[in-house]
Each structure stands twice: as structure tokens, then as C-alpha cells.
Design a protein around this motif. Structure first.
Motif, PDB file in Angstrom:
ATOM      1  N   SER A 137       0.823  -1.206   0.000  1.00  0.00           N
ATOM      2  CA  SER A 137       0.000   0.000   0.000  1.00  0.00           C
ATOM      3  C   SER A 137       0.859   1.258   0.000  1.00  0.00           C
ATOM      4  O   SER A 137       0.591   2.204  -0.738  1.00  0.00           O
ATOM      5  N   TYR A 140       2.391   1.631  -3.446  1.00  0.00           N
ATOM      6  CA  TYR A 140       1.390   2.058  -4.395  1.00  0.00           C
ATOM      7  C   TYR A 140       1.080   3.548  -4.215  1.00  0.00           C
ATOM      8  O   TYR A 140       1.014   4.299  -5.191  1.00  0.00           O
ATOM      9  N   ASP A 141       0.934   3.980  -2.960  1.00  0.00           N
ATOM     10  CA  ASP A 141       0.641   5.394  -2.694  1.00  0.00           C
ATOM     11  C   ASP A 141       1.792   6.294  -3.141  1.00  0.00           C
ATOM     12  O   ASP A 141       1.548   7.438  -3.542  1.00  0.00           O
ATOM     13  N   SER A 142       3.009   5.796  -3.101  1.00  0.00           N
ATOM     14  CA  SER A 142       4.153   6.624  -3.477  1.00  0.00           C
ATOM     15  C   SER A 142       4.258   6.856  -4.979  1.00  0.00           C
ATOM     16  O   SER A 142       4.909   7.793  -5.413  1.00  0.00           O
ATOM     17  N   ILE A 143       3.592   6.022  -5.778  1.00  0.00           N
ATOM     18  CA  ILE A 143       3.672   6.209  -7.235  1.00  0.00           C
ATOM     19  C   ILE A 143       2.443   6.919  -7.802  1.00  0.00           C
ATOM     20  O   ILE A 143       2.367   7.160  -8.998  1.00  0.00           O
ATOM     21  N   LYS A 144       1.501   7.250  -6.968  1.00  0.00           N
ATOM     22  CA  LYS A 144       0.294   7.974  -7.421  1.00  0.00           C
ATOM     23  C   LYS A 144       0.650   9.389  -7.797  1.00  0.00           C
ATOM     24  O   LYS A 144       1.438  10.052  -7.262  1.00  0.00           O
TER      25      LYS A 144
END
Length: 144
Positions: A137, A140-144
Motif C-alpha cells: 500500500s 502504491y501510494d508513493s507512485i500515485k
């Protein structure tokens, strides 16, 4: 080495207090034997003075059914919750540590509640699958 000097200092301190019958220095214990060591005890005292990184020892002890009495320095603060899954005292305060240990000895309901909560929290928050999901998670949040 620094570690050997510290070990000698601790041995000398135990001797100066005439506690040889109460303190057992085991030396290095292989990881495969740790569960049997945990099972021989009821409480883990974790009086760290420095900001420990995330402490696997605390989690292993809690998962094994021990109640932890420790300082919430560094990564320990992410695990130990006072009167929920452990008893916490200020670093360097031996009197407060002894007070918390006495509470566990005198209050078996407190001991049992902390022990059960600790095992549950380790299973819910720190199991491998949960940790992998948290890492995924965060990535994933770091590539948004």
C-alpha cells in the motif's frame, strides 16, 4: 571490544549486589531455541535506554504469551501500548520499572488481559501478510 567490556561490567555489577543466584547469564541462544526460552518465562523486561529500531524480540515474546514491561523508545513505541498490550515506563527509571513488574505480580487479571491483548495484536497487526499489505500500500501510494 566494547561489548565484552560491557558484559564484564554487568557481571561485576551483579556480583557487587550479590545477585548471582537470581541472575543467569545464558550467552548467545540460537534462534531455534528461543521459543523454549520464552515458554520458560512470564514477563519480558525490555528497559532500553536508546531509540531501538523496530524490535522483533518484543513481538516474539508477545506472540509467545509473555507480558512486556519496557520503555517505548524508538520502534518499541510502535508496538508497546501502555495498559493495552504491555506496561511502559520512562527510560532510565528503575523504580517505575519495578512498580510495573509489581503490578503484574499483584494483579493477575491485569497480567492475563495484557497477555491476551498482546497475542491478539501481534497476530492482527504484525503478521507477515499484514506487513506485506502495508508495504504494498505504501509503495502504491508513493507512485500515485
Amino acid at each position: 571490544s566494547i561489548l565484552k567490556g560491557y558484559e564484564k561490567q554487568v557481571h561485576n555489577h551483579v556480583h557487587s549486589l550479590a545477585l548471582e543466584k537470581n541472575v543467569n547469564f545464558t550467552g548467545l541462544i540460537p534462534h531455534a531455541n528461543l521459543s523454549s526460552v520464552y515458554n520458560e518465562h512470564d514477563i519480558l523486561i525490555f528497559p532500553s535506554l536508546w531509540d531501538e529500531p523496530f524490535g522483533i524480540t518484543i513481538l516474539e515474546a508477545m506472540a509467545s504469551g509473555l507480558v512486556v514491561v519496557g520503555t517505548a523508545t524508538g520502534g518499541s513505541g510502535e508496538i508497546l501500548q501502555h495498559e493495552i498490550n504491555a506496561l511502559v515506563f520512562p527510560k532510565g527509571d528503575a523504580t517505575a520499572c519495578a512498580t510495573e513488574i509489581s503490578r503484574l505480580i499483584e494483579d493477575t487479571d491485569l497480567y492475563e488481559r495484557l497477555r491476551q491483548n498482546a497475542r491478539r495484536i501481534v497476530k492482527e497487526k504484525f503478521c507477515f501478510e499484514h506487513t506485506v499489505k502495508k508495504i504494498e500500500s505504501a509503495l502504491y501510494d508513493s507512485i500515485k
